[in-house]
Scaffold this active site. Sequence first.
Site, PDB file in Angstrom:
ATOM      1  N   ASP A 192       1.051  -1.183  -0.278  1.00  4.29           N
ATOM      2  CA  ASP A 192       0.295   0.228  -0.466  1.00  4.29           C
ATOM      3  C   ASP A 192       1.070   1.215  -0.282  1.00  4.29           C
ATOM      4  O   ASP A 192       0.790   1.680  -0.677  1.00  4.29           O
ATOM      5  CB  ASP A 192      -1.311   0.202   1.165  1.00  4.29           C
ATOM      6  N   ARG A 194       0.731   5.376  16.972  1.00  4.43           N
ATOM      7  CA  ARG A 194       0.112   5.820  15.980  1.00  4.43           C
ATOM      8  C   ARG A 194       0.497   7.746  16.222  1.00  4.43           C
ATOM      9  O   ARG A 194       1.550   8.264  15.499  1.00  4.43           O
ATOM     10  CB  ARG A 194      -1.453   6.279  15.970  1.00  4.43           C
ATOM     11  N   ASP A 238      -6.701   4.215  13.073  1.00  5.58           N
ATOM     12  CA  ASP A 238      -5.499   4.568  12.512  1.00  5.58           C
ATOM     13  C   ASP A 238      -5.623   6.221  12.172  1.00  5.58           C
ATOM     14  O   ASP A 238      -4.824   7.088  12.302  1.00  5.58           O
ATOM     15  CB  ASP A 238      -4.442   3.705  12.339  1.00  5.58           C
ATOM     16  N   SER A 295      -4.661  -8.400   7.525  1.00  9.26           N
ATOM     17  CA  SER A 295      -3.685  -7.497   7.740  1.00  9.26           C
ATOM     18  C   SER A 295      -3.073  -7.050   8.948  1.00  9.26           C
ATOM     19  O   SER A 295      -3.803  -7.594  10.595  1.00  9.26           O
ATOM     20  CB  SER A 295      -5.278  -5.988   8.096  1.00  9.26           C
TER      21      SER A 295
HETATM   22  N1  ARG Z   1      -7.686  -2.310  16.589  1.00 10.66           N
HETATM   23  C1  ARG Z   1      -6.734  -1.696  16.613  1.00 10.66           C
HETATM   24  C2  ARG Z   1      -7.167  -0.159  16.688  1.00 10.66           C
HETATM   25  O1  ARG Z   1      -8.097   0.094  16.400  1.00 10.66           O
HETATM   26  C3  ARG Z   1      -5.937  -2.308  15.884  1.00 10.66           C
HETATM   27  C4  ARG Z   1      -5.747  -1.800  14.472  1.00 10.66           C
HETATM   28  C5  ARG Z   1      -4.340  -2.022  13.228  1.00 10.66           C
HETATM   29  N2  ARG Z   1      -4.940  -3.206  13.010  1.00 10.66           N
HETATM   30  C6  ARG Z   1      -4.403  -4.224  12.224  1.00 10.66           C
HETATM   31  N3  ARG Z   1      -5.248  -5.598  11.818  1.00 10.66           N
HETATM   32  N4  ARG Z   1      -3.562  -3.606  11.400  1.00 10.66           N
HETATM   33  O2  ARG Z   1      -6.665   0.217  17.661  1.00 10.66           O
END
Ligand code: ARG
Length: 398
Positions: free
Chosen positions: A13, A93, A122, A173
């Site tokens: 990506d 993040r 995110d 993911s």
């Molecule tokens: N649900 C979690 C959050 O919002 C993780 C998000 C990223 N997860 C992922 N499998 N890419 O903090």
Amino acid sequence: MEKVVLAYSGGLDTSVAIKWLNQKYNMKVITLTVDLGQKINLDEVKERAEKLGVEKAYVWDLKEEFVEEFILPALKANALYEGTYPLSTALSRPLIAKYLVKVAKENNAKYVAHGCTGKGNDQVRFDIAVKSLAPDLEVIAPVREWNFTREEEIEYAIENNIPVPVTRENPYSIDENLWGRSIEGGILEDPWLEPPEDIFLWTKIKPNLPPRYMEISFEEGVPVGLDGEVMSPIKIIETINRVAGEYGIGRVDHIENRLVGIKTREIYEVPAALVLIKAHSAIESLVHHRELSHFKRIIEEKYSQIIYYGLWFDPLREALQSFIEKTQERVTGKVRVKFDYGNFSIVGKYSPYSLYDYDLATYDKKSTFSNELAVGFIKIFGLPSYLYAKKSDKNNFC
Ligand code: ARG
């Protein structure tokens, strides 16, 4: 040509995003890749970015800052979103956003970019963190804008000489750092189905291990040693991830309420986070008095929500953090943890500031606790209930 600083993971990506930003926005791309403990080879990622023709490729190892400035503050708050998820992705993040801003300022770029979709948390965390630190910067989110199907994206990649992974496509993911591994997508999207064993990497059970004990020491809420040996928090986290992981400890299967309203099923592997949060709260249970314990739980819940919502740089998070810091002054001591298959428990706790008083608590011998005083206390404490009950007697009317 304008410049944009892109948070670059090295995956498909964000690789496609480099070319897409060049073509669609006519911008020069600077990439930023950080190591937060996700077992990444920074040199390789730098090379990959450079091959894709970026202006500059920054790579940094930020594990230390991640632990000191993000994980430890959250540990002091026993931070678990919905009582379950230790916020591993959410905590990373704001740190990445901080460095996007730093690189943008250093390079006089007016734009930063990230590879988040339009459905997740995110994107919210990046956008808000960047805007909180640098209101003058604009955020571009290519994946949120481009509307490619998977096939279209691969086609675009091939046309633009972007290397596409040749291995069978991983349907999940995954996001990973020192504090945990998040896995979603594929078959996991059906909450009725059991997660297949092959998604797990950190919590694979090693057969024939006898139960094992570990002693974790804390000073003012911070883990400072394992089994009597002084150790850095990073080393402690890595060690517990490894040791507890071998017992299959640290799996979480969570139907989670995202900020954007969607319910999602996420699987986490978070051995060290769960063990350390439980160990840390065990010491707190000795040293915090009743009202502080109860009140801190309310703050912890709000604090966890705020981190999940991407409000790390918000004054409310900072104010709650000050409260939490104050509560850590006596969170010093040690905890004995027992690991067994799939499970761990705190089997011993000690603090020099412990408020646990054997003489007051014991049933075994004459105690200095005054039973007579208890009688008077109950009368006065129960007065509201007593008065209320008396009024419900209708014969007392007029
Ligand atoms: N649900 C979690 C959050 O919002 C993780 C998000 C990223 N997860 C992922 N499998 N890419 O903090």
